[in-house]
Write a protein that holds these residues in place. Structure first.
Motif, PDB file in Angstrom:
ATOM      1  N   THR A 178       0.831  -1.195   0.000  1.00  0.00           N
ATOM      2  CA  THR A 178       0.000   0.000   0.000  1.00  0.00           C
ATOM      3  C   THR A 178       0.869   1.249   0.000  1.00  0.00           C
ATOM      4  O   THR A 178       1.762   1.395   0.838  1.00  0.00           O
ATOM      5  CB  THR A 178      -0.931   0.023   1.221  1.00  0.00           C
ATOM      6  OG1 THR A 178      -1.791  -1.127   1.185  1.00  0.00           O
ATOM      7  CG2 THR A 178      -1.781   1.277   1.244  1.00  0.00           C
ATOM      8  N   LEU A 179       0.594   2.134  -0.952  1.00  0.00           N
ATOM      9  CA  LEU A 179       1.285   3.423  -1.029  1.00  0.00           C
ATOM     10  C   LEU A 179       0.265   4.544  -0.921  1.00  0.00           C
ATOM     11  O   LEU A 179      -0.900   4.381  -1.302  1.00  0.00           O
ATOM     12  CB  LEU A 179       2.039   3.560  -2.363  1.00  0.00           C
ATOM     13  CG  LEU A 179       3.029   2.474  -2.761  1.00  0.00           C
ATOM     14  CD1 LEU A 179       3.602   2.783  -4.141  1.00  0.00           C
ATOM     15  CD2 LEU A 179       4.144   2.345  -1.738  1.00  0.00           C
ATOM     16  N   TYR A 180       0.724   5.686  -0.420  1.00  0.00           N
ATOM     17  CA  TYR A 180      -0.108   6.885  -0.409  1.00  0.00           C
ATOM     18  C   TYR A 180       0.577   7.924  -1.275  1.00  0.00           C
ATOM     19  O   TYR A 180       1.707   8.340  -1.005  1.00  0.00           O
ATOM     20  CB  TYR A 180      -0.320   7.396   1.014  1.00  0.00           C
ATOM     21  CG  TYR A 180      -1.276   6.530   1.807  1.00  0.00           C
ATOM     22  CD1 TYR A 180      -2.642   6.809   1.832  1.00  0.00           C
ATOM     23  CD2 TYR A 180      -0.805   5.417   2.498  1.00  0.00           C
ATOM     24  CE1 TYR A 180      -3.525   5.989   2.543  1.00  0.00           C
ATOM     25  CE2 TYR A 180      -1.679   4.594   3.206  1.00  0.00           C
ATOM     26  CZ  TYR A 180      -3.027   4.888   3.224  1.00  0.00           C
ATOM     27  OH  TYR A 180      -3.890   4.081   3.916  1.00  0.00           O
ATOM     28  N   LEU A 181      -0.120   8.317  -2.348  1.00  0.00           N
ATOM     29  CA  LEU A 181       0.420   9.282  -3.295  1.00  0.00           C
ATOM     30  C   LEU A 181      -0.371  10.581  -3.219  1.00  0.00           C
ATOM     31  O   LEU A 181      -1.487  10.618  -2.680  1.00  0.00           O
ATOM     32  CB  LEU A 181       0.356   8.708  -4.717  1.00  0.00           C
ATOM     33  CG  LEU A 181       1.075   7.372  -4.916  1.00  0.00           C
ATOM     34  CD1 LEU A 181       0.840   6.857  -6.340  1.00  0.00           C
ATOM     35  CD2 LEU A 181       2.550   7.482  -4.631  1.00  0.00           C
ATOM     36  N   VAL A 182       0.202  11.639  -3.768  1.00  0.00           N
ATOM     37  CA  VAL A 182      -0.441  12.955  -3.741  1.00  0.00           C
ATOM     38  C   VAL A 182      -1.229  13.154  -5.032  1.00  0.00           C
ATOM     39  O   VAL A 182      -0.676  13.033  -6.134  1.00  0.00           O
ATOM     40  CB  VAL A 182       0.606  14.069  -3.598  1.00  0.00           C
ATOM     41  CG1 VAL A 182      -0.064  15.442  -3.660  1.00  0.00           C
ATOM     42  CG2 VAL A 182       1.382  13.915  -2.296  1.00  0.00           C
ATOM     43  N   ASN A 183      -2.538  13.452  -4.877  1.00  0.00           N
ATOM     44  CA  ASN A 183      -3.361  13.785  -6.021  1.00  0.00           C
ATOM     45  C   ASN A 183      -3.234  15.286  -6.257  1.00  0.00           C
ATOM     46  O   ASN A 183      -3.697  16.097  -5.464  1.00  0.00           O
ATOM     47  CB  ASN A 183      -4.826  13.405  -5.774  1.00  0.00           C
ATOM     48  CG  ASN A 183      -5.679  13.543  -7.016  1.00  0.00           C
ATOM     49  OD1 ASN A 183      -5.618  14.551  -7.720  1.00  0.00           O
ATOM     50  ND2 ASN A 183      -6.485  12.536  -7.283  1.00  0.00           N
ATOM     51  N   THR A 184      -2.568  15.644  -7.350  1.00  0.00           N
ATOM     52  CA  THR A 184      -2.273  17.062  -7.614  1.00  0.00           C
ATOM     53  C   THR A 184      -3.524  17.849  -7.988  1.00  0.00           C
ATOM     54  O   THR A 184      -3.514  19.082  -7.951  1.00  0.00           O
ATOM     55  CB  THR A 184      -1.240  17.181  -8.744  1.00  0.00           C
ATOM     56  OG1 THR A 184      -1.722  16.501  -9.918  1.00  0.00           O
ATOM     57  CG2 THR A 184       0.083  16.565  -8.330  1.00  0.00           C
ATOM     58  N   GLN A 185      -4.600  17.152  -8.347  1.00  0.00           N
ATOM     59  CA  GLN A 185      -5.828  17.840  -8.729  1.00  0.00           C
ATOM     60  C   GLN A 185      -6.676  18.184  -7.516  1.00  0.00           C
ATOM     61  O   GLN A 185      -7.270  19.264  -7.440  1.00  0.00           O
ATOM     62  CB  GLN A 185      -6.625  16.976  -9.703  1.00  0.00           C
ATOM     63  CG  GLN A 185      -7.783  17.701 -10.378  1.00  0.00           C
ATOM     64  CD  GLN A 185      -8.399  16.866 -11.483  1.00  0.00           C
ATOM     65  OE1 GLN A 185      -8.503  15.642 -11.378  1.00  0.00           O
ATOM     66  NE2 GLN A 185      -8.818  17.516 -12.565  1.00  0.00           N
ATOM     67  N   ASN A 220      -2.455  12.813 -12.694  1.00  0.00           N
ATOM     68  CA  ASN A 220      -2.772  13.597 -11.494  1.00  0.00           C
ATOM     69  C   ASN A 220      -2.190  13.022 -10.205  1.00  0.00           C
ATOM     70  O   ASN A 220      -2.445  13.567  -9.126  1.00  0.00           O
ATOM     71  CB  ASN A 220      -4.290  13.761 -11.317  1.00  0.00           C
ATOM     72  CG  ASN A 220      -4.936  14.473 -12.493  1.00  0.00           C
ATOM     73  OD1 ASN A 220      -4.341  15.370 -13.093  1.00  0.00           O
ATOM     74  ND2 ASN A 220      -6.141  14.052 -12.848  1.00  0.00           N
ATOM     75  N   LEU A 221      -1.414  11.933 -10.278  1.00  0.00           N
ATOM     76  CA  LEU A 221      -0.779  11.396  -9.086  1.00  0.00           C
ATOM     77  C   LEU A 221       0.718  11.641  -9.146  1.00  0.00           C
ATOM     78  O   LEU A 221       1.329  11.570 -10.215  1.00  0.00           O
ATOM     79  CB  LEU A 221      -1.044   9.895  -8.949  1.00  0.00           C
ATOM     80  CG  LEU A 221      -2.479   9.458  -8.668  1.00  0.00           C
ATOM     81  CD1 LEU A 221      -2.534   7.943  -8.488  1.00  0.00           C
ATOM     82  CD2 LEU A 221      -3.035  10.167  -7.445  1.00  0.00           C
ATOM     83  N   GLN A 222       1.304  11.918  -8.005  1.00  0.00           N
ATOM     84  CA  GLN A 222       2.749  12.089  -7.955  1.00  0.00           C
ATOM     85  C   GLN A 222       3.302  11.548  -6.642  1.00  0.00           C
ATOM     86  O   GLN A 222       2.599  11.456  -5.638  1.00  0.00           O
ATOM     87  CB  GLN A 222       3.154  13.553  -8.122  1.00  0.00           C
ATOM     88  CG  GLN A 222       2.874  14.445  -6.938  1.00  0.00           C
ATOM     89  CD  GLN A 222       3.423  15.855  -7.122  1.00  0.00           C
ATOM     90  OE1 GLN A 222       3.568  16.332  -8.250  1.00  0.00           O
ATOM     91  NE2 GLN A 222       3.709  16.531  -6.026  1.00  0.00           N
ATOM     92  N   SER A 223       4.562  11.184  -6.676  1.00  0.00           N
ATOM     93  CA  SER A 223       5.230  10.704  -5.472  1.00  0.00           C
ATOM     94  C   SER A 223       5.348  11.845  -4.464  1.00  0.00           C
ATOM     95  O   SER A 223       5.600  12.989  -4.845  1.00  0.00           O
ATOM     96  CB  SER A 223       6.623  10.182  -5.833  1.00  0.00           C
ATOM     97  OG  SER A 223       7.401  10.000  -4.656  1.00  0.00           O
ATOM     98  N   PRO A 224       5.184  11.537  -3.185  1.00  0.00           N
ATOM     99  CA  PRO A 224       5.344  12.579  -2.170  1.00  0.00           C
ATOM    100  C   PRO A 224       6.795  12.955  -1.913  1.00  0.00           C
ATOM    101  O   PRO A 224       7.074  13.952  -1.240  1.00  0.00           O
ATOM    102  CB  PRO A 224       4.715  11.950  -0.927  1.00  0.00           C
ATOM    103  CG  PRO A 224       4.933  10.484  -1.109  1.00  0.00           C
ATOM    104  CD  PRO A 224       4.785  10.247  -2.589  1.00  0.00           C
TER     105      PRO A 224
END
Length: 302
Positions: A178-185, A220-224
């Motif tokens: 499980t990963l948590y990524l940043v939704n830039t939108q 719209n997803l990017q690594s934190p």
């Protein structure tokens, strides 16, 4: 992705140079001897940059066992020089370990190998693989580099017939992480499940972090983790995972905002046995870099 691009470049260079077509099987030069091609880097005469692979035919004594034979061959690889050629294992890079698993061999090199330009690393790994797979007992070669912060891109999986090896040829274990990524939108965290392939029988935290660092393909997803921010050390003790980053400068540190920190903490705490995360930069608390509120052990609750 980056590793694949450079390996593709490596393959194109090999094809252009016609090296792959001259790859040969091991030939017996005499009792107790081997005759084989030692692959090396073909250097640009003016710029002194690697432009492909070349080979030298050598006859050498066969070792008493496969371990000794491979170690002797790797020594031969290091000794190539002159005539527009350079050794695939250059001066300053040492062979730390040679390990065998069935018809595969893992060549572990020192961390100085990781400091080489990406194209040179790809060509060097191909040269090592093309040389070693001439031995009847070796079909696959993994060239690995021991760095302070392990990353899967440090490894090259190769065989003698295809420089870019289909990894399905090697036995992997698969794990869902499980990963948590940043939704830039939406400026929110998004939970994503990734399938991690590894030769290990369990998931290690460095493998999880390597997946977190990799920029996702989803829109719209990017690594934190800010680009260029690399681990100096990763350790885990008593349920606390410590991530100690290399110094990257004050401006770059500012990209590590609250949402990014939350994503890193939630990702690591989602792994078995981790209850908290301690963040450091060059061994120092984040407050020394202007980031307040993150000096203590962080959990999903705070």
């Amino acid at each position: 992705m980056k590793r694949t691009v450079f390996l593709l470049l490596c393959l194109l260079m090999l094809c252009a140079a016609g090296v792959a077509s001259c790859h040969q099987q091991k030939k017996e030069a005499g009792e107790g001897e081997l005759q084989l091609q030692i692959y090396c880097l073909r250097m640009d005469g003016e710029k002194k940059q690697p432009r492909g692979l070349a080979a030298e035919e050598v006859t050498m004594p066969q070792g008493e066992n496969i371990q000794e034979t491979v170690e002797d061959i790797l020594l031969k690889i290091k000794q190539v020089s002159g005539g527009g050629k350079a050794a695939a294992i250059p001066a300053g890079v040492t062979v730390n370990e040679v390990a065998f698993y069935g018809n595969s061999v893992i060549v572990s090199l020192s961390s100085t190998f990781d400091e080489l330009p990406e194209v040179e690393k790809s060509l060097a790994a191909a040269a090592i693989a093309l040389t070693l797979t001439q031995l009847d007992s070796i079909d696959y070669v993994k060239v690995s580099c021991a760095t302070d912060s392990y990353n899967a891109s440090n490894d090259f999986y190769l065989n003698g017939d295809n420089v870019i090896l289909d990894e399905s040829s090697i036995q992997f274990n698969t794990f869902d992480i499980t990963l948590y990524l940043v939704n830039t939108q939406t400026d929110q965290l998004e939970k994503v499940v990734r399938t991690l392939k590894t030769e290990e029988d369990q998931v290690y935290l460095n493998g999880v972090f390597s997946e977190l660092v990799r920029q996702p393909e989803e829109e719209n997803l990017q690594s934190p983790v800010p680009q260029g921010m690399m681990l100096r050390r990763l350790s885990s003790e008593n349920g606390v995972c410590e991530l100690d980053f290399l110094e990257i400068g004050a401006e770059k540190v500012k990209e590590l905002d609250e949402l990014s920190v939350q994503a890193i903490v939630k990702t690591m705490c989602a792994q078995d046995g981790v209850r908290g995360v301690l963040l450091r930069i060059d061994g120092k608390p984040l407050s020394e870099y202007g980031l307040e509120g993150y000096d203590d052990v962080l959990t999903c609750e705070k």
